[in-house]
Design a protein around this motif. Sequence first.
Motif, PDB file in Angstrom:
ATOM      1  N   TRP A  73      40.644   1.706 -11.195  1.00  0.00           N
ATOM      2  CA  TRP A  73      41.723   0.987 -11.864  1.00  0.00           C
ATOM      3  C   TRP A  73      42.670   0.423 -10.814  1.00  0.00           C
ATOM      4  N   THR A  74      43.263  -0.734 -11.112  1.00  0.00           N
ATOM      5  CA  THR A  74      44.337  -1.275 -10.302  1.00  0.00           C
ATOM      6  C   THR A  74      45.477  -1.686 -11.223  1.00  0.00           C
ATOM      7  N   ARG A  75      46.646  -2.009 -10.669  1.00  0.00           N
ATOM      8  CA  ARG A  75      47.818  -2.377 -11.467  1.00  0.00           C
ATOM      9  C   ARG A  75      48.047  -3.880 -11.425  1.00  0.00           C
ATOM     10  N   ASP A  76      48.443  -4.430 -12.554  1.00  0.00           N
ATOM     11  CA  ASP A  76      48.841  -5.834 -12.624  1.00  0.00           C
ATOM     12  C   ASP A  76      50.350  -5.894 -12.374  1.00  0.00           C
ATOM     13  N   SER A  77      50.735  -6.404 -11.221  1.00  0.00           N
ATOM     14  CA  SER A  77      52.155  -6.405 -10.851  1.00  0.00           C
ATOM     15  C   SER A  77      52.918  -7.559 -11.481  1.00  0.00           C
ATOM     16  N   HIS A  78      52.227  -8.486 -12.144  1.00  0.00           N
ATOM     17  CA  HIS A  78      52.887  -9.633 -12.778  1.00  0.00           C
ATOM     18  C   HIS A  78      52.405  -9.749 -14.230  1.00  0.00           C
ATOM     19  N   LEU A  79      52.690  -8.728 -15.025  1.00  0.00           N
ATOM     20  CA  LEU A  79      52.228  -8.696 -16.407  1.00  0.00           C
ATOM     21  C   LEU A  79      52.844  -9.841 -17.211  1.00  0.00           C
ATOM     22  N   ASP A  80      52.002 -10.600 -17.886  1.00  0.00           N
ATOM     23  CA  ASP A  80      52.437 -11.750 -18.698  1.00  0.00           C
ATOM     24  C   ASP A  80      52.538 -11.297 -20.153  1.00  0.00           C
ATOM     25  N   LEU A  81      53.716 -10.829 -20.569  1.00  0.00           N
ATOM     26  CA  LEU A  81      53.871 -10.314 -21.931  1.00  0.00           C
ATOM     27  C   LEU A  81      53.676 -11.403 -22.978  1.00  0.00           C
ATOM     28  N   ASP A  82      53.996 -12.656 -22.649  1.00  0.00           N
ATOM     29  CA  ASP A  82      53.780 -13.749 -23.595  1.00  0.00           C
ATOM     30  C   ASP A  82      52.302 -13.924 -23.916  1.00  0.00           C
ATOM     31  N   TYR A  83      51.441 -13.534 -22.995  1.00  0.00           N
ATOM     32  CA  TYR A  83      49.999 -13.583 -23.257  1.00  0.00           C
ATOM     33  C   TYR A  83      49.563 -12.390 -24.106  1.00  0.00           C
ATOM     34  N   HIS A  84      50.061 -11.215 -23.788  1.00  0.00           N
ATOM     35  CA  HIS A  84      49.592  -9.990 -24.450  1.00  0.00           C
ATOM     36  C   HIS A  84      50.198  -9.803 -25.835  1.00  0.00           C
ATOM     37  N   VAL A  85      51.376 -10.372 -26.083  1.00  0.00           N
ATOM     38  CA  VAL A  85      52.066 -10.200 -27.364  1.00  0.00           C
ATOM     39  C   VAL A  85      52.261 -11.589 -27.983  1.00  0.00           C
ATOM     40  N   ARG A  86      51.716 -11.803 -29.182  1.00  0.00           N
ATOM     41  CA  ARG A  86      51.677 -13.151 -29.765  1.00  0.00           C
ATOM     42  C   ARG A  86      52.164 -13.141 -31.211  1.00  0.00           C
ATOM     43  N   ARG A  87      52.609 -14.308 -31.664  1.00  0.00           N
ATOM     44  CA  ARG A  87      53.011 -14.500 -33.061  1.00  0.00           C
ATOM     45  C   ARG A  87      52.007 -15.396 -33.753  1.00  0.00           C
ATOM     46  N   SER A  88      51.694 -15.057 -35.009  1.00  0.00           N
ATOM     47  CA  SER A  88      50.786 -15.869 -35.821  1.00  0.00           C
ATOM     48  C   SER A  88      51.300 -15.893 -37.255  1.00  0.00           C
ATOM     49  N   ALA A  89      50.799 -16.855 -38.023  1.00  0.00           N
ATOM     50  CA  ALA A  89      51.157 -16.958 -39.445  1.00  0.00           C
ATOM     51  C   ALA A  89      49.884 -17.134 -40.262  1.00  0.00           C
ATOM     52  N   LEU A  90      49.866 -16.530 -41.452  1.00  0.00           N
ATOM     53  CA  LEU A  90      48.697 -16.623 -42.325  1.00  0.00           C
ATOM     54  C   LEU A  90      48.660 -17.970 -43.032  1.00  0.00           C
ATOM     55  N   PRO A  91      47.470 -18.485 -43.306  1.00  0.00           N
ATOM     56  CA  PRO A  91      47.369 -19.671 -44.161  1.00  0.00           C
ATOM     57  C   PRO A  91      47.682 -19.305 -45.602  1.00  0.00           C
ATOM     58  N   ASN A  92      48.060 -20.295 -46.388  1.00  0.00           N
ATOM     59  CA  ASN A  92      48.268 -20.064 -47.822  1.00  0.00           C
ATOM     60  C   ASN A  92      46.967 -19.603 -48.461  1.00  0.00           C
ATOM     61  N   PRO A  93      47.037 -18.735 -49.466  1.00  0.00           N
ATOM     62  CA  PRO A  93      48.248 -18.241 -50.148  1.00  0.00           C
ATOM     63  C   PRO A  93      48.853 -16.978 -49.539  1.00  0.00           C
ATOM     64  N   GLY A  94      48.414 -16.569 -48.354  1.00  0.00           N
ATOM     65  CA  GLY A  94      49.034 -15.430 -47.686  1.00  0.00           C
ATOM     66  C   GLY A  94      48.730 -14.085 -48.313  1.00  0.00           C
ATOM     67  N   ARG A  95      47.503 -13.919 -48.797  1.00  0.00           N
ATOM     68  CA  ARG A  95      47.118 -12.650 -49.406  1.00  0.00           C
ATOM     69  C   ARG A  95      46.630 -11.669 -48.340  1.00  0.00           C
ATOM     70  N   ILE A  96      46.408 -10.420 -48.744  1.00  0.00           N
ATOM     71  CA  ILE A  96      45.801  -9.433 -47.852  1.00  0.00           C
ATOM     72  C   ILE A  96      44.410  -9.907 -47.433  1.00  0.00           C
ATOM     73  N   ARG A  97      43.743 -10.625 -48.304  1.00  0.00           N
ATOM     74  CA  ARG A  97      42.414 -11.148 -47.974  1.00  0.00           C
ATOM     75  C   ARG A  97      42.463 -12.024 -46.722  1.00  0.00           C
ATOM     76  N   GLU A  98      43.451 -12.918 -46.631  1.00  0.00           N
ATOM     77  CA  GLU A  98      43.577 -13.769 -45.445  1.00  0.00           C
ATOM     78  C   GLU A  98      43.928 -12.941 -44.205  1.00  0.00           C
ATOM     79  N   LEU A  99      44.749 -11.896 -44.394  1.00  0.00           N
ATOM     80  CA  LEU A  99      45.117 -11.042 -43.273  1.00  0.00           C
ATOM     81  C   LEU A  99      43.895 -10.298 -42.728  1.00  0.00           C
TER      82      LEU A  99
END
Length: 453
Positions: A73-99
Amino acid sequence: MQFMPITDSIFLLLETREHPMHVGGLQLFKKPEGAGEDYVQNLYRELIDTAEVRPLFTKRPAAPVNSLGQWMWTRDSHLDLDYHVRRSALPNPGRIRELLELTSRWHSTLLDRHRPLWETHFVEGLSDGRFAVYTKVHHAVLDGISALRHMTTALTEDPDARDCPAPWAMPAERRKPTSADPLAFARTAGRTVADLASFPRAAVKTANQAFREQRLTLPMQAPKTMLNVPIGGARRFAAQSWPMETFRAIKKASGTTVNDVVLAMCAGALRDYLIEQRALPDAPLTAMVPVTLRQPAAAERGGNAIGAILCDLATNEPDPARRLERIARSMADGKQLFSGLSPAEILLLSAMNVSPLALSPVPGMTNYMPPPFNLVISNVPGPRNTMYWNGAELDGVYPASLLLDGQALNITLTNRAEEIDFGIIGCRHSVPHLQRLLLHLDTALTELDCATR
């Protein structure tokens, strides 16, 4: 660099496009009362601004190819949190099925080995106002039990608390520099040698119980089924919750355990599903049931510390009550085998149960070799009380595990306050109509409840 234990490197060595080796989970949250439309966006931004990340979430293979990168193992000294943590939105109608469909796609893709091996997705757009968080992490970094413990450390029982950290954030009391230990490599290697030396005692105990008592469920005794075929890389994910009260009532009436009831519920669902597919074998299915060997305080170190019991699911038994009795007896025999053994011996003994899967990448082996077991059914301990994350109430924890060639279905569950949450992963090609397993699980639980009254 840090020496990688063999139990971790195996998951990297086995990984291919058809066999992603990460575990994951889908959490559902209810927004706090009075939360605005920008609640999730603001929460996401606050967590992205995390100043310091746990070392566990900064490590990656020393090289991203099949070389010495699988052993260090090695360490990533420049962790890109914007890459690892993301935002998304479901398409309509936004049911559990789409999730669930979106989760299925995310769980099908490989993690980038040039970066630390984890991702988190914040999901908005559910029609009922809730939001979801899907996280996946490579099995070489965390096993499923440790991953859930990391998630719960960020939660609180206080609905008014607004200072809950991100699961990847360094706890405030531990934000101090740590010095490298030059002897760590030698100590880890020494423990590995000692573990291997302890294997003969465990093997002798298995042989005595298997051949003298003739009750132990052994690998390679499982029947060949439609679930034990070569798989592709695409996945389907299904999830549902059931009240803990029902499991406790069946446990009390039958004199078994909650885990026995869970296994019997799964066995009944698998029996009905395979009958529906005209594919129920005459011999009973065998499940591999993981058991944790790790103490809660050791979760921060990551890695893998799990044993494996093989359980007779009694799917050839039509009576639900007798099926539960056989499952409880099979699990008791497996636990008796582990009594008196050290964690290292249990780990090595468990490797005997799963080692035949190492041959699955060999062309043709899955088609012609009997399966060591038919599927994995895993019960991961979860939070016992109602939990909150910056005011949002945790309303579902659905584990998403991994599949191997010849193992097209996995059922993993966890408890949450007074609910049990099931997550089912299946090969998209090999397991048709995966969602129907949820209906069969519901039917099987009802039948057990009636049969044990």
